[in-house]
Design a protein around this motif. Structure first.
Motif, PDB file in Angstrom:
ATOM      1  N   MET A  62       6.445   6.853   1.832  1.00  0.00           N
ATOM      2  CA  MET A  62       5.591   5.608   1.537  1.00  0.00           C
ATOM      3  C   MET A  62       6.468   4.633   0.915  1.00  0.00           C
ATOM      4  N   LEU A  63       7.544   5.307   0.109  1.00  0.00           N
ATOM      5  CA  LEU A  63       8.592   4.314  -0.484  1.00  0.00           C
ATOM      6  C   LEU A  63       9.392   3.383   0.687  1.00  0.00           C
ATOM      7  N   LEU A  64       9.609   4.150   1.807  1.00  0.00           N
ATOM      8  CA  LEU A  64      10.199   3.498   3.165  1.00  0.00           C
ATOM      9  C   LEU A  64       9.249   2.498   3.456  1.00  0.00           C
ATOM     10  N   LEU A  65       8.058   2.734   3.581  1.00  0.00           N
ATOM     11  CA  LEU A  65       6.974   1.657   3.984  1.00  0.00           C
ATOM     12  C   LEU A  65       6.955   0.278   3.201  1.00  0.00           C
ATOM     13  N   ALA A  66       6.831   0.812   1.733  1.00  0.00           N
ATOM     14  CA  ALA A  66       7.032  -0.621   0.799  1.00  0.00           C
ATOM     15  C   ALA A  66       8.437  -1.202   1.129  1.00  0.00           C
ATOM     16  N   ALA A  67       9.428  -0.472   1.522  1.00  0.00           N
ATOM     17  CA  ALA A  67      10.852  -1.408   1.656  1.00  0.00           C
ATOM     18  C   ALA A  67      10.632  -1.957   2.831  1.00  0.00           C
ATOM     19  N   CYS A  68      10.141  -1.385   3.716  1.00  0.00           N
ATOM     20  CA  CYS A  68      10.122  -2.202   5.142  1.00  0.00           C
ATOM     21  C   CYS A  68       9.522  -3.694   5.075  1.00  0.00           C
ATOM     22  N   GLY A  69       8.356  -3.690   4.067  1.00  0.00           N
ATOM     23  CA  GLY A  69       7.708  -4.790   4.118  1.00  0.00           C
ATOM     24  C   GLY A  69       8.319  -5.947   3.157  1.00  0.00           C
ATOM     25  N   LYS A  70       8.904  -5.408   2.318  1.00  0.00           N
ATOM     26  CA  LYS A  70       9.874  -6.464   1.475  1.00  0.00           C
ATOM     27  C   LYS A  70      10.989  -6.881   2.126  1.00  0.00           C
ATOM     28  N   SER A  71      11.599  -5.773   2.955  1.00  0.00           N
ATOM     29  CA  SER A  71      12.987  -6.276   3.446  1.00  0.00           C
ATOM     30  C   SER A  71      12.915  -6.416   4.794  1.00  0.00           C
ATOM     31  N   ALA A  72      11.774  -6.789   5.427  1.00  0.00           N
ATOM     32  CA  ALA A  72      11.453  -7.267   7.014  1.00  0.00           C
ATOM     33  C   ALA A  72      12.437  -6.212   7.800  1.00  0.00           C
ATOM     34  N   GLN A  73      11.892  -4.985   7.837  1.00  0.00           N
ATOM     35  CA  GLN A  73      12.500  -3.640   8.733  1.00  0.00           C
ATOM     36  C   GLN A  73      11.390  -3.361   9.371  1.00  0.00           C
ATOM     37  N   LEU A  74      11.964  -2.767  10.620  1.00  0.00           N
ATOM     38  CA  LEU A  74      10.782  -2.360  11.564  1.00  0.00           C
ATOM     39  C   LEU A  74       9.997  -1.314  10.776  1.00  0.00           C
ATOM     40  N   PRO A  75       8.640  -1.481  11.215  1.00  0.00           N
ATOM     41  CA  PRO A  75       7.894  -2.420  11.822  1.00  0.00           C
ATOM     42  C   PRO A  75       7.291  -3.377  11.329  1.00  0.00           C
ATOM     43  N   LEU A  76       7.800  -3.928   9.911  1.00  0.00           N
ATOM     44  CA  LEU A  76       7.196  -5.014   9.278  1.00  0.00           C
ATOM     45  C   LEU A  76       7.886  -6.291   9.282  1.00  0.00           C
ATOM     46  N   GLN A  77       8.624  -6.381  10.340  1.00  0.00           N
ATOM     47  CA  GLN A  77       9.858  -7.484  10.284  1.00  0.00           C
ATOM     48  C   GLN A  77       9.278  -8.790  10.618  1.00  0.00           C
TER      49      GLN A  77
ATOM     50  N   MET B  10       0.718  -1.023   0.058  1.00  0.00           N
ATOM     51  CA  MET B  10      -0.002  -0.020  -0.140  1.00  0.00           C
ATOM     52  C   MET B  10       0.812   1.244   0.006  1.00  0.00           C
ATOM     53  N   GLY B  11       2.198   1.253   0.725  1.00  0.00           N
ATOM     54  CA  GLY B  11       2.977   2.374   0.640  1.00  0.00           C
ATOM     55  C   GLY B  11       3.485   2.694  -0.766  1.00  0.00           C
ATOM     56  N   LEU B  12       3.738   1.550  -1.413  1.00  0.00           N
ATOM     57  CA  LEU B  12       4.209   1.766  -2.820  1.00  0.00           C
ATOM     58  C   LEU B  12       2.908   2.243  -3.817  1.00  0.00           C
ATOM     59  N   ILE B  13       1.897   1.667  -3.622  1.00  0.00           N
ATOM     60  CA  ILE B  13       0.666   2.078  -4.314  1.00  0.00           C
ATOM     61  C   ILE B  13       0.334   3.837  -4.094  1.00  0.00           C
ATOM     62  N   VAL B  14       0.233   4.223  -2.683  1.00  0.00           N
ATOM     63  CA  VAL B  14       0.346   5.635  -2.497  1.00  0.00           C
ATOM     64  C   VAL B  14       1.441   6.382  -3.003  1.00  0.00           C
ATOM     65  N   ALA B  15       2.664   6.043  -3.183  1.00  0.00           N
ATOM     66  CA  ALA B  15       3.931   6.661  -3.821  1.00  0.00           C
ATOM     67  C   ALA B  15       3.705   6.777  -4.995  1.00  0.00           C
ATOM     68  N   MET B  16       3.069   5.873  -5.726  1.00  0.00           N
ATOM     69  CA  MET B  16       2.896   5.945  -7.257  1.00  0.00           C
ATOM     70  C   MET B  16       1.755   6.970  -7.427  1.00  0.00           C
ATOM     71  N   MET B  17       0.711   7.163  -6.722  1.00  0.00           N
ATOM     72  CA  MET B  17      -0.416   8.052  -6.670  1.00  0.00           C
ATOM     73  C   MET B  17       0.365   9.386  -6.811  1.00  0.00           C
ATOM     74  N   LEU B  18       1.030   9.563  -5.438  1.00  0.00           N
ATOM     75  CA  LEU B  18       1.696  11.084  -5.419  1.00  0.00           C
ATOM     76  C   LEU B  18       2.585  11.425  -6.550  1.00  0.00           C
ATOM     77  N   LEU B  19       3.584  10.244  -7.054  1.00  0.00           N
ATOM     78  CA  LEU B  19       4.458  10.812  -8.100  1.00  0.00           C
ATOM     79  C   LEU B  19       3.664  11.126  -9.407  1.00  0.00           C
ATOM     80  N   LEU B  20       2.700  10.322  -9.728  1.00  0.00           N
ATOM     81  CA  LEU B  20       1.779  10.636 -10.904  1.00  0.00           C
ATOM     82  C   LEU B  20       1.232  12.141 -10.875  1.00  0.00           C
TER      83      LEU B  20
END
Length: 648
Positions: A232-247, A189-199
C-alpha cells in the motif's frame, strides 16, 4: 517539547512550513492589491525558508552524529480513544536533506519565474501557488507521523492540480490538471489503507513508534499484514512519483508553466514517493516480498520512461519521460534495502539540480522560440543562446553520468548496488539499470543535439502570432532566468563529487538509514564502470550521428512499431482507458440504473400504489347521503354475517 538532542535550532522547524504558508495566504487572500509586488513576496518567503533551513543544517553539522535525530512537538493534534497524534516535526539528516533541496532549488525557480511570468496577469496568484507547493512539501518531509505526512501529501497534490492547470483557459490544460489529480487520488487510497493497517497493528501512526517496532510487527501481526502495508505504501509512492502503473499523468503535467515542471520534477512532488519508501525502510525490510515488488516496479519504470523518451519531439515531454526513468532508478535503489537507501537519496539530490536546470533551460528555449516545444523545429540554437546551451549541456552530461559530473557519482552507485546479491536478482536488476543508462544517453543526447546542434530548421521572425503560429526571434533569456540556470549548472558539475568524497553523504544519512554493510557486486566495479561508460558513449554517438550530422526532418518520418508506440507513451492512456476508465464507466452506469430501477423504482412503485388506492377510496366520498347509507347498510350486513358465522 523536544526529544533528547543537543541541536539548538530544533524549535525553528515549524517556521520552515509557516514561512512559505504565510506567503501563500497573503498572496491568495489579499488579491489584486498585491499584484505589483506579490511576486517578490513569494521569492522572499522561499528565500527566508532556505535561510532558516541553512541555520538548522549548520547546527546539525556541529552536532554529534548520534544526536542528529530530534522531534519538536508543538502540542497534541488528535486525541480520540486509542488514537493519539501529536503535531510534531521530525528533524534528522533525511528530512534536512529534503529541506535544503526544496528551499534552495525552489528559491531559484521562484527567481526564474519573476521574469518567465512577467507578462502574465495572474503572476501574483502563480507565486501564491508556488509558495503553497513549497510549504506542503516541507510539511510532508518534516512530519513526525504518517497522518501529518498525509496532510502535506494532500497539500502537494492540491498545489500540483492548481499549477498544472494554471492556464485553464485552454481545455487541455484543465484536463491535464484533473488527470494528475485523479490518478494521485488512486495512490492516496494506498496511503490511507496503509495507515489503517499501521494503526491496527501498532496502535500508532508515529514514526517513533511504528518504525522501531516494524520487525516485531512482522512476528506479531503476521508476514501477510506487513506485506500488505508495504504494498500500500508502494501504491502511494507510485501515484506521487509517476511509477508504473500510475505514471500516465506526468507527461500531461507539462501543460503547466515551465517553472512548475521544474518544481514538480526536481524538488517536490515526484520525489515524495521516494522519500516515503526510504522513511519506511524498516517496514519494507520486514516485508521482503513487498520490497521485491518495489525493486521490480523501479526497474520496469526506468526502462519504460527511457523508451518513451527516445521518441518524444516535445522538449518538455522528453524531459518528463526522463524524470520518470530517473525516479525509477531511485525506486530500484530503495527496494534494495539498506544498501540502496542512501544511493536513492543521493541520486534524488543530484537529479534535483540537473533536472531543474534542464527544465529551466527548456523554458529559456521556449522563451526564444515563441513557446514552441517541438524540437524538430529547433536546431542550431547554441550560437544564439550560449548561456542556455552551456548550462543545459552541463546538465546533459550530468544526467548521462559522464565523470566527473554529478550523475556519475550517484547513478553509477545505483547500478553497482543493483548488481549485488545472489541468484537471478543482480543479473536482472543490474542489467536493467545498465541498459537504462545507455538508453538515457541516447534520448538525452537526441534532445540536446536536436535543439542546439545541426542546421536551423526555423526562420527568424517566422509566424505572425495572429494565426496561433509561434513567433520565433531567438535571443538569450534575461538575467533573472539565466542566473538560476548557471547556479544549477554549477551544482550539476560539482555537487556529486563533493558529497561522494569519502562517502560523506552515505555517512550523513546513517542516523536514519542505518549502517549498510559493503557487499561486492557480481561483476568487478571497474568492469561495471567501463560497461556503463561504453554504453553512454555509444548512445550519445548514435544520437550525434542522427541529429547533429544528418539532416533532421521537420515532420516525424515513418517508423517501426516500437517507435510509434513510444510516441504515444507505449499506449498507456489506451490501456488505462480499456482496463480502468471504461469498466468504471460501465460499472457506474449499471449502479445508477440499478438504483433507479430497483431502489428508487421499488419505493416509488409502493408510493404510487398507495396513491392509486387512495384515489379509488376518494371516489366513495361523493357527497350523496343515500350512498353513505348504502355503504353503512353494507357494512352492517358484513358485521352481521361475521357474527352469525362465529355464533354457529
Amino acid at each position: 517539547m523536544d526529544t533528547q538532542t543537543t541541536m539548538q535550532t530544533l524549535s525553528l522547524a515549524p517556521w520552515l512550513v509557516a514561512t512559505p504558508m504565510i506567503g501563500a495566504l497573503v498572496l491568495l487572500v489579499a488579491g489584486r492589491r498585491t499584484d505589483r509586488w506579490g511576486h517578490w513576496l513569494g521569492v522572499l518567503a522561499s528565500a527566508a525558508t532556505f535561510v532558516v533551513g541553512l541555520v538548522m543544517l549548520l547546527d546539525m553539522l556541529g552536532t554529534p552524529a548520534d544526536q542528529r535525530v530530534g522531534t519538536h512537538t508543538v502540542g497534541t493534534w488528535i486525541d480520540a480513544g486509542a488514537l493519539h497524534v501529536d503535531l510534531g516535526f521530525q528533524v534528522d539528516p533525511l528530512s534536512m536533506t529534503f529541506v535544503m533541496l526544496v528551499t534552495f532549488v525552489g528559491t531559484l525557480i521562484h527567481v526564474y519565474s519573476v521574469a518567465y511570468m512577467d507578462h502574465d496577469v495572474d503572476r501574483r496568484r502563480f507565486f501564491g501557488y508556488l509558495n503553497l507547493f513549497v510549504a506542503a512539501m516541507l510539511l510532508l518531509v518534516l512530519a513526525d507521523s504518517y497522518l501529518l505526512l498525509f496532510v502535506g501529501w494532500e497539500g502537494v497534490g492540491l498545489a500540483s492540480f492548481l499549477l498544472i492547470g494554471f492556464w485553464d483557459g485552454k481545455r487541455e490544460n484543465a484536463v491535464a490538471g484533473k488527470k494528475a489529480f485523479v490518478m494521485n487520488r488512486v495512490g492516496d487510497m494506498g496511503l490511507i489503507v496503509a495507515m489503517m493497517l499501521l494503526l491496527a497493528t501498532f496502535g500508532s501512526l508515529s514514526f517513533g513508534t511504528v518504525l522501531p517496532a516494524a520487525g516485531e510487527g512482522a512476528t506479531a501481526a503476521g508476514q501477510g499484514v506487513m506485506t500488505a502495508i508495504g504494498l500500500m505504501l508502494l501504491l502511494a509512492a507510485c501515484g506521487k512519483s509517476a511509477q508504473l502503473p500510475l505514471q500516465a499523468w506526468l507527461g500531461d503535467a507539462m501543460a503547466g508553466p515551465t517553472p512548475v515542471s521544474a518544481l514538480i520534477h526536481a524538488a517536490t512532488m515526484v520525489t515524495a514517493g521516494v522519500y516515503l519508501l526510504v522513511r519506511s525502510g524498516p517496514i519494507l525490510e520486514a516485508a521482503p516480498d513487498a520490497q521485491l515488488v518495489v525493486t521490480i516496479v523501479g526497474a520496469l519504470t526506468l526502462l519504460f520512461g527511457a523508451v518513451v523518451g527516445t521518441a518524444k519531439d516535445d522538449i518538455k515531454k522528453a524531459l518528463a519521460a526522463s524524470t520518470m526513468s530517473q525516479i525509477g532508478y531511485m525506486m530500484l535503489a530503495a527496494g534494495l534495502g539498506p544498501i540502496g537507501y542512501a544511493f536513492a537519496i543521493f541520486h534524488l539530490l543530484t537529479h534535483g539540480f540537473f533536472k531543474a536546470g534542464l527544465f529551466l533551460g527548456a523554458g529559456s528555449v521556449m522563451h526564444a522560440m515563441g513557446d514552441d516545444v517541438n524540437m524538430r523545429r529547433f536546431g542550431g540554437l547554441a550560437r544564439l543562446l550560449p548561456v542556455t546551451a552551456i548550462t543545459m549541456g552541463l546538465g546533459w552530461l550530468a544526467i548521462l553520468g559522464v565523470p566527473p559530473f554529478s550523475g556519475f557519482w550517484s547513478k553509477d552507485k545505483i547500478i553497482e548496488a543493483a548488481f549485488v546479491g545472489e541468484g537471478w536478482r543482480p543479473w536482472v536488476f543490474g542489467l536493467a539499470a545498465l541498459l537504462g543508462a545507455g538508453i538515457t544517453a541516447y534520448y538525452m543526447s537526441r534532445l540536446f543535439f536536436m535543439t542546439f546542434a545541426g542546421r536551423r530548421r526555423w526562420r527568424p521572425d517566422e509566424g505572425s502570432g495572429d494565426d496561433g503560429a509561434p513567433v520565433r526571434h531567438p535571443h538569450e533569456a534575461p538575467r533573472l532566468m539565466t542566473w538560476p540556470m548557471i547556479i544549477l549548472a554549477a551544482g550539476s558539475v560539482f555537487l556529486g563529487g563533493i558529497l561522494a568524497l569519502g562517502d560523506r553523504f552515505v555517512t550523513w544519512l546513517e542516523p536514519v538509514t542505518g549502517h549498510a554493510e559493503h557487499h561486492e557486486p557480481v561483476l568487478p566495479v571497474w568492469l561495471l564502470m567501463t560497461l556503463t561508460l561504453v554504453l553512454v558513449v555509444l548512445g550519445a554517438f548514435l544520437a550525434f550521428r542522427q541529429y547533429a550530422v544528418a539532416a533532421v526532418p521537420v515532420e516525424p518520418p515513418p517508423a517501426l512499431a516500437v517507435v510509434r508506440a513510444a510516441r504515444v507513451d507505449l499506449y498507456q492512456d489506451a490501456v488505462n482507458e480499456s482496463l480502468v476508465m471504461r469498466p468504471g464507466q460501465y460499472l457506474t452506469r449499471a449502479l445508477v440504473y440499478s438504483d433507479r430501477t430497483a431502489v428508487d423504482g421499488g419505493w416509488l412503485g409502493l408510493a404510487g400504489g398507495i396513491g392509486r388506492l387512495g384515489a379509488r377510496l376518494r371516489r366513495m366520498q361523493n357527497g350523496y347521503v343515500r350512498s353513505y347509507a348504502a355503504t353503512m347498510l353494507g357494512g352492517l350486513g358484513v358485521v352481521g354475517l361475521v357474527v352469525w358465522v362465529l355464533a354457529s
